[in-house]
Scaffold this motif. Structure first.
Motif, short mmCIF file in Angstrom:
data_model
loop_
_atom_site.label_atom_id
_atom_site.label_comp_id
_atom_site.label_asym_id
_atom_site.label_seq_id
_atom_site.Cartn_x
_atom_site.Cartn_y
_atom_site.Cartn_z
N VAL A 32 51.88 45.39 -2.90
CA VAL A 32 52.94 44.71 -3.67
C VAL A 32 52.76 43.20 -3.61
CG1 VAL A 32 55.41 44.20 -3.76
CG2 VAL A 32 54.63 46.56 -3.53
N THR A 33 52.38 42.69 -2.45
CA THR A 33 52.13 41.25 -2.31
C THR A 33 51.00 40.80 -3.24
OG1 THR A 33 52.88 41.23 -0.01
CG2 THR A 33 51.46 39.40 -0.72
N SER A 34 49.91 41.56 -3.24
CA SER A 34 48.77 41.23 -4.11
C SER A 34 49.16 41.33 -5.58
CB SER A 34 47.59 42.17 -3.82
OG SER A 34 47.15 42.03 -2.50
N PHE A 35 49.86 42.39 -5.93
CA PHE A 35 50.28 42.59 -7.32
C PHE A 35 51.22 41.48 -7.77
CE2 PHE A 35 53.55 44.15 -10.25
CZ PHE A 35 52.77 44.56 -11.31
N THR A 36 52.20 41.15 -6.96
CA THR A 36 53.19 40.13 -7.31
C THR A 36 52.53 38.76 -7.48
OG1 THR A 36 54.90 41.34 -6.10
CG2 THR A 36 55.35 39.03 -6.63
N THR A 37 51.59 38.44 -6.58
CA THR A 37 50.87 37.16 -6.68
C THR A 37 50.09 37.09 -7.97
OG1 THR A 37 50.67 37.02 -4.27
CG2 THR A 37 49.15 35.69 -5.58
N ALA A 38 49.37 38.16 -8.30
CA ALA A 38 48.56 38.18 -9.52
C ALA A 38 49.45 38.14 -10.76
CB ALA A 38 47.69 39.44 -9.54
N PHE A 39 50.53 38.90 -10.74
CA PHE A 39 51.42 38.95 -11.90
C PHE A 39 52.09 37.60 -12.13
CE2 PHE A 39 55.20 40.06 -14.32
CZ PHE A 39 54.70 40.96 -15.24
#
Length: 468
Positions: free
Chosen positions: A444-451
């Motif tokens: 979720v951290t990786s996804f949120t950062t990318a998004f």
């Protein structure tokens, strides 16, 4: 070609009639005439000349093969190590001493499929107590002679013997067995499974509990390390992650009872492999008649080595798995010829369950804001590359980050969608290789950062590599 390990079904002969044994069925159709001792020596000479380090002897019953102990002495003389798979009936004290004196056998695997009543039923003979007595003798002589030898037990999980297995493990541990292999009964031509995923998990949970109480190593080879590690993490166990190696035609090969040489014992000229064999000029290779050099440079071995090396052939279940091609190598025959989703259904179903839990949790936590693609940006993708064309700024951007690729593809599937829908599509995207054991929070951290990065850029995604 770095051929190091060979599996050799040295004979078809056996005095048992196990209902699931392929060799038992083939014995009714094939001649029982096996290679002569001199022909077997010739094969050993070829293997030694080529630098093979290990031979696994199977059958039939390998100890029922003519002059087997003379052959073991010869293999030891050639400096090759040996493992033996046996039903255990012929492990008399005299035979055990011959094996230990050969100075080449470092592993013996005995087949036991349940406690006395059930094992005798499956093996069609009253042999359970004989095997247990022989195992006690083997362990005693191994200790007396201080021989470096591991002793294991194979059990085929048939569906009817599951409860027997739990008690059997305590019996084997009391004898001093080093390890136990649990093997699943699978119809290879259809890949029909014996158990559901829920049943597999319940068996693993029970094995995990037993492993905390016994010294022998429990190796659940009836499923994949991905499933075992999920149970380990979820329930706090330390079950062994069994290896599923391949190397067919490269580091591993198979010899049948007639001396015929194959990349693997699943690489036989059956209906399953007919598309591979139909274009081969020379696939009848006999190691007692042909040099090993000619065998491994044949069309047959080349065909399987090309399949093995083809990175485009991959099961969906393997994408993002931390064990893929480390300790778990999917069967190349299955990847080439069968429905891989069906073949690796346990891992695929397990991954889908985990992702479903993640999706539900994400939906409950996130602000489901809508995002709209700017009209001036166009996405272009092919099999290996992805670009953004910014018409307004007249720039082209190459997208290299796989998570960014997955998010962009999701965004462009529709002109507008919410964040949780994008999260769901990204989880199942072929661009996203997610190690589920890193955990929900990490992804979720990786996804949120990318998004967030995508949202904040004027052209969706900042330049990772300017081409114009």
């Amino acid at each position: 070609m770095f051929l190091r390990n060979v599996k050799w079904d040295i004979t078809k002969r056996c005095f048992l009639g196990c209902y699931f044994c392929l060799n038992a069925k083939e014995r009714k159709l094939a001649s029982l005439v096996e290679l002569t001792y001199e022909e077997k020596k010739k094969i050993v000479d070829e293997l030694a000349r080529f630098g093979v380090k290990r031979i696994q002897l199977l059958g039939g019953e390998p100890l029922y093969s003519d002059r087997i102990f003379d052959l073991l002495d010869y293999i030891g003389y050639k400096g090759i190590k040996v493992g033996i798979n046996t039903n255990g009936v012929m492990l008399s004290e005299a035979n055990i001493k011959r094996i230990l004196n050969a100075n080449c056998v470092d592993d013996i695997i005995i087949s036991i499929d349940g406690l006395e009543k059930l094992h005798n039923k499956i093996r069609a003979a009253n042999i359970f107590n004989i095997i247990i007595d022989n195992l006690n003798t083997l362990i005693k002589l191994k200790k007396q002679k201080n021989v470096q030898l591991t002793v294991g037990v194979n059990t085929v999980l048939t569906g009817e013997n599951t409860e027997d297995i739990y008690e059997l493990l305590y019996v084997l541990d009391g004898i001093g067995i080093d390890y136990w292999h649990g093997l699943e009964l699978v119809k290879f031509d259809t890949n029909e499974k014996t158990f559901t995923l829920d049943e597999i998990i319940e068996i693993l949970k029970k094995l995990g509990q037993i492993q905390q109480e016994v010294s022998l190593i429990i190796k659940p080879k009836f499923t994949f390390p991905f499933i075992v590690q999920y149970v380990n993490i979820t329930y706090g166990f330390k079950l062994y992650l069994a290896e599923h190696f391949c190397g067919a035609g490269l580091t591993f090969a198979y010899i049948d009872w007639s001396g015929r040489f194959y990349p693997c014992d699943r690489a036989l000229p059956t209906d399953l492999n007919k598309d591979i064999y139909k274009n081969l000029k020379n696939h009848k290779l006999y190691l007692n008649k042909t040099s090993l050099d000619k065998c491994i440079t044949s069309d047959l071995f080349k065909a399987f080595s090309f399949i093995y090396a083809d990175e485009t052939i991959k099961a969906k279940a393997c994408i993002g798995c931390p064990y893929h091609k480390k300790i778990c190598y999917p069967c190349t025959v299955i990847l080439k010829n069968m429905d891989t989703d069906k073949a690796y259904v346990y891992c695929l179903e397990m991954k889908q369950r985990i992702f479903t839990e993640w999706i539900q949790k994400f939906k409950s936590e996130c602000l489901n804001d809508e995002y709209v693609i700017p009209e001036n940006v166009i996405l272009y993708k092919n099999t290996s590359t992805m670009y953004l064309f910014d018409v307004k700024l007249n720039n082209i951007y190459e997208i290299e980050d796989n998570l960014i690729k997955a998010i962009l593809v999701s965004l462009y599937n529709n002109s507008s969608k919410n964040k949780s829908d994008i999260f769901t599509e990204v989880l199942f995207s072929p661009h996203t290789e997610i190690n589920v054991f890193d955990g929900y929070e990490s992804f979720v951290t990786s996804f949120t950062t990318a998004f967030t990065d995508i949202q904040q850029k004027g052209v969706i995604y900042d330049i990772s590599k300017t081409l114009l």
